[in-house]
Design an enzyme around this catalytic site. Sequence first.
Site, PDB file in Angstrom:
ATOM      1  N   HIS A 195      -9.035  30.134  35.409  1.00  0.00           N
ATOM      2  CA  HIS A 195     -10.475  29.859  35.413  1.00  0.00           C
ATOM      3  C   HIS A 195     -11.000  29.670  33.988  1.00  0.00           C
ATOM      4  CE1 HIS A 195     -10.104  32.429  39.179  1.00  0.00           C
ATOM      5  NE2 HIS A 195     -10.720  31.364  39.657  1.00  0.00           N
TER       6      HIS A 195
ATOM      7  N   ASN B  82     -13.199  37.140  40.290  1.00  0.00           N
ATOM      8  CA  ASN B  82     -11.875  37.703  39.975  1.00  0.00           C
ATOM      9  C   ASN B  82     -11.137  36.754  39.030  1.00  0.00           C
ATOM     10  OD1 ASN B  82      -8.733  38.472  41.223  1.00  0.00           O
ATOM     11  ND2 ASN B  82     -10.078  40.042  40.451  1.00  0.00           N
ATOM     12  N   LEU B  83     -11.790  36.498  37.937  1.00  0.00           N
ATOM     13  CA  LEU B  83     -11.376  35.397  37.057  1.00  0.00           C
ATOM     14  C   LEU B  83     -10.113  35.726  36.284  1.00  0.00           C
ATOM     15  CD1 LEU B  83     -14.940  34.527  35.753  1.00  0.00           C
ATOM     16  CD2 LEU B  83     -13.701  33.531  37.679  1.00  0.00           C
TER      17      LEU B  83
ATOM     18  N   ALA C  96      -6.895  33.628  33.629  1.00  0.00           N
ATOM     19  CA  ALA C  96      -6.822  32.647  32.541  1.00  0.00           C
ATOM     20  C   ALA C  96      -6.921  31.207  33.040  1.00  0.00           C
ATOM     21  CB  ALA C  96      -5.526  32.851  31.750  1.00  0.00           C
TER      22      ALA C  96
ATOM     23  N   GLN D 212     -15.215  29.746  54.258  1.00  0.00           N
ATOM     24  CA  GLN D 212     -13.887  29.156  54.099  1.00  0.00           C
ATOM     25  C   GLN D 212     -12.757  30.125  54.428  1.00  0.00           C
ATOM     26  OE1 GLN D 212     -14.749  28.451  49.850  1.00  0.00           O
ATOM     27  NE2 GLN D 212     -12.624  28.975  49.431  1.00  0.00           N
TER      28      GLN D 212
END
Lengths: 274, 274
Positions: free
Chosen positions: B33, B28-29, B31, B57
């Site tokens: 990332h 779900n990248l 800016a 996690q």
Amino acid sequence: MQIHSSITDLRAALSQRGRIVFIPTMGNLHAGHISLMEQARAHGDTVVASIFVNRLQFGPNEDFDKYPRTFQADCDKLAAAGVDVLFAPTEADLYPEPQEYLIEPPGIQNILDGEFRPGHFRGVATVVTKLFNCVQPQVALFGKKDYQQLMMIRNMTRQLALPIAIVGGETVRAEDGLALSSRNGYLSEAERAEAPRLYRTLNEIAAELRAGNADFAGLEQAATAKLAAAGWQTDYIAIRRRHDLAPAADLDQPLVILAASRLGKTRLIDNLEV
Amino acid sequence: MQIHSSITDLRAALSQRGRIVFIPTMGNLHAGHISLMEQARAHGDTVVASIFVNRLQFGPNEDFDKYPRTFQADCDKLAAAGVDVLFAPTEADLYPEPQEYLIEPPGIQNILDGEFRPGHFRGVATVVTKLFNCVQPQVALFGKKDYQQLMMIRNMTRQLALPIAIVGGETVRAEDGLALSSRNGYLSEAERAEAPRLYRTLNEIAAELRAGNADFAGLEQAATAKLAAAGWQTDYIAIRRRHDLAPAADLDQPLVILAASRLGKTRLIDNLEV
């Protein structure tokens, strides 16, 4: 043989060394260790040993301070065995600050030897991971005498996706059957004469199992009683499934008999696959 | 861009790739990332990203199942950003059996975000170690938005002697100041309009600190109250020492303000170094 104590120097020395085979030790080397060193050559190009007495795996009442340290003799033996590089870090090299990030093994760390040595396997797992990260070997060898340790290192290596093949080396024994161990040096002459009883006991249990006796608890208790009569204080004699060290349920599975018992102040461990 | 899901294939692809720079993500990248991907090139020869939503996690009541998964769009963004290799393991690739060997961080895992997400940082430390062992990078990049995570990964890497340099990337923000996050997508239009208040609050505290106000508890409480008045439920607003995230004691040390607060069902975190 090159000897390095700093991680940086070690890495520089190993950077162009082909396939690396690693044997971690706590020193005070005997023929069991040397057997691993000699087997190592077949697995790669560069044989790296380490000597580090790892405080993290000793309990507060254990023998960290008096653990035998014989560095010069160890170096001679390693060189004679064809080891290429020895990594011998000081505590300041490996633990420049208190070790706070730990490898936490699952419940198997609290059974058998782990029941009597709380925190021991956490300390082993952590230092082995750290040594692996220092040496970055393709193969690592560990003795089968520390059976539970070997199993946990195998499982940990697989579970953490460490790119390392773990190889187990057979236990080397004295002519009378006593498994070689650094702690044998603590034994008095009389205790040394008595010590082979532990392995004989394992063999007696194995013979019963092979004969079809599946009274596991009875066998364990009888062996403990016989050892007690000869002056031993036993931590455990345990007939277990080989693949996960859970108590044996029947005879149709690969088993291993594991033992830890004390002669005077010396704690000896041994095991036998059946 | 090559895409691999199996560890074996990945290692084969990376075996002759020079200096490797690694950016692990949960997909779900945004800016933030992509900024890391673009910085990565300066640190090495081959840029490797990973996409893996790490169940370990997430707490039992957290958003693992609904965490946004946008694989094809992510691939397009990574390829456009010049990423060479994407490691996108399935759960069966990375956790073929229940993960039992864990990396256990020290007490810092239980403060701030750790207090509200029990086990979260253990899960992060374990998966990052495992991904490191798969990719074996020389450099790895993590965003500063997850400040506590970055600090723990730095410390863990040093303490486990992982041969990897950890680089922190600046937080990327929307024009109104909101830190970019995959979870921003959960916000309604009204919540999205309200969301920048979190960063404004951090800046207001920073201005007070710079003006010499050392009433840390008072500043934290006032900020929490102001957020509450605007409809936020705050987990923590905390003024901490930068080097170990302990509570600030005076103004003569590098500080960081960290915050986690909820707008509706969406939990946002942010931080500001002072």
